[in-house]
Design an enzyme around this catalytic site. Structure first.
Site, short mmCIF file in Angstrom:
data_model
loop_
_atom_site.label_atom_id
_atom_site.label_comp_id
_atom_site.label_asym_id
_atom_site.label_seq_id
_atom_site.Cartn_x
_atom_site.Cartn_y
_atom_site.Cartn_z
N ILE A 201 -2.45 1.73 -1.13
CA ILE A 201 -1.85 1.05 -2.28
C ILE A 201 -2.84 0.83 -3.42
CG2 ILE A 201 -0.09 -0.13 -0.92
CD1 ILE A 201 -1.90 -2.69 -1.29
N TYR A 202 -4.13 1.06 -3.20
CA TYR A 202 -5.10 0.82 -4.25
C TYR A 202 -4.84 1.78 -5.42
CZ TYR A 202 -7.89 -1.89 -0.86
OH TYR A 202 -8.32 -2.80 0.07
N GLY A 203 -4.59 1.19 -6.58
CA GLY A 203 -4.30 2.00 -7.74
C GLY A 203 -3.05 2.83 -7.59
N GLY A 204 -2.11 2.37 -6.74
CA GLY A 204 -0.90 3.14 -6.52
C GLY A 204 -1.16 4.50 -5.90
N GLY A 205 -2.27 4.63 -5.17
CA GLY A 205 -2.66 5.90 -4.55
C GLY A 205 -3.76 6.61 -5.29
#
Length: 336
Positions: A67-71
């Site tokens: 989920i970091y940075g939406g991938g």
């Protein structure tokens, strides 16, 4: 602590596994993260500069999550790794939080979600496997047997090497229960825990760390600088009443901007002066000296900040200094 010089990070054993971890791991949760104003905290260019700086210092353990940075964090790490020897790096990622609006099966650790999410992780990282896969939080909706059988399948398929749980102290008994089930049924157990732990947040002392030691689990703390409080950028007067207060959430203020924590910071500043280091470096060095801690996860917004944090591995605190820091904040486990 490092025995390889002032700049190169050394390696430490990853719990009771055969794996070796860098003594300071690099966390990438700010990669691709948007501020409230819609700006990126760390964009792709700087992310790769930070990864370069970590690798140049001898760092080989990169921690991320899907989920970091939406991938984007995984995509950027994968692109950076494509020009390097993948086998020289340990990469950890995590799964849990919902990824598709309106789809309850895209959250948690049910078998459907785990199998879908690992394929996405590997695709974004451009690799055939991750070295460590964490459950980002404990999912009370998924039976433990389903979780452990599903994770074991990923190990057997060669998609994952080791299993971890990023969790807080109250969930330690659930990890213990899961590992006992794994032993009873010939499944892969959790090998590493990722709790919050720093000079201010001491809740894992006592039963949690004792459990980790008894199970031979690696412990790799997140938030080692207490969300910036231990860096020294807040002072007692301004931190409690000045402009910096207005820029932080009420919950953050209540957790960190307290007289008790500033008293601790006074001792941290004193030790920092004695060893000729910054408060952030000493806070990280204290963690590296703590019995039961394997390797803290450090992050940074700039290369200068990262290099400062990594230099903490070369700081050798005396037993007296460690004890003074440990006892600077009172609590049920402050004397451990």
């Amino acid at each position: 602590m490092s025995d390889s010089g002032d700049t190169d990070l050394g390696f430490v054993r990853f719990g009771d596994t055969g794996l070796q971890s860098s003594e300071l791991q690099f966390g990438t949760w700010r990669f691709g993260k948007e501020t409230e104003a819609g700006n990126l905290e760390i964009g792709e260019k700087r992310a790769k500069e930070l990864l370069d700086a970590y690798a140049d210092a001898g760092g080989r353990y990169v921690d991320t999550a899907d989920i970091y940075g939406g991938g984007d964090s995984e995509v950027w790490i994968g692109d950076w790794l494509s020009d390097r020897d993948r086998e020289r790096y340990t990469v950890a990622s995590k799964i849990f939080w919902q990824t598709r609006e309106g789809d309850p099966n895209s959250r948690g650790t049910n078998r459907k979600n785990v199998r879908d999410r690992i394929d996405g992780i590997l695709d974004r990282l451009g690799t055939d496997y991750v070295d460590v896969l964490y459950i980002h939080r404990w999912d009370d909706q998924t039976p433990t047997r389903e979780l452990m059988r599903t994770l074991t399948g990923l190990v057997e398929d060669g998609k994952v090497h080791y299993l971890g749980a990023s969790t807080l102290r109250p969930d330690a008994w659930k990890v213990a229960q899961a590992n006992q089930l794994a032993r009873d049924e010939g499944l892969e157990p959790f090998s590493v825990l990722q709790p919050r732990y720093n000079l201010v947040d001491r809740e894992i002392e006592g039963d949690y760390l004792e459990f980790a030691r008894s199970e031979g689990l690696a412990v790799c703390p997140w938030s080692p600088l207490a969300q910036g409080f231990l860096t020294g950028k807040y002072d007692r007067e301004d931190g409690l009443t000045g402009e910096s207060r207005a820029s932080e959430s009420t919950r953050w203020e209540q957790n960190y901007l307290t007289d008790e924590n500033f008293d601790l910071h006074d001792e941290l500043d004193a030790v920092a002066g004695e060893v000729g280091a910054s408060p952030a470096q000493v806070a990280l060095a204290w963690l590296c000296h703590r019995d039961g801690v394997t390797a803290p996860i450090v992050g940074a917004r700039t290369v200068d900040q990262l290099e400062e944090n990594l230099a903490a591995a070369a700081i050798d605190l005396s037993e007296d200094q460690v004890q003074r820091l440990t006892e600077a904040k009172e609590g049920p486990y402050a004397g451990l």
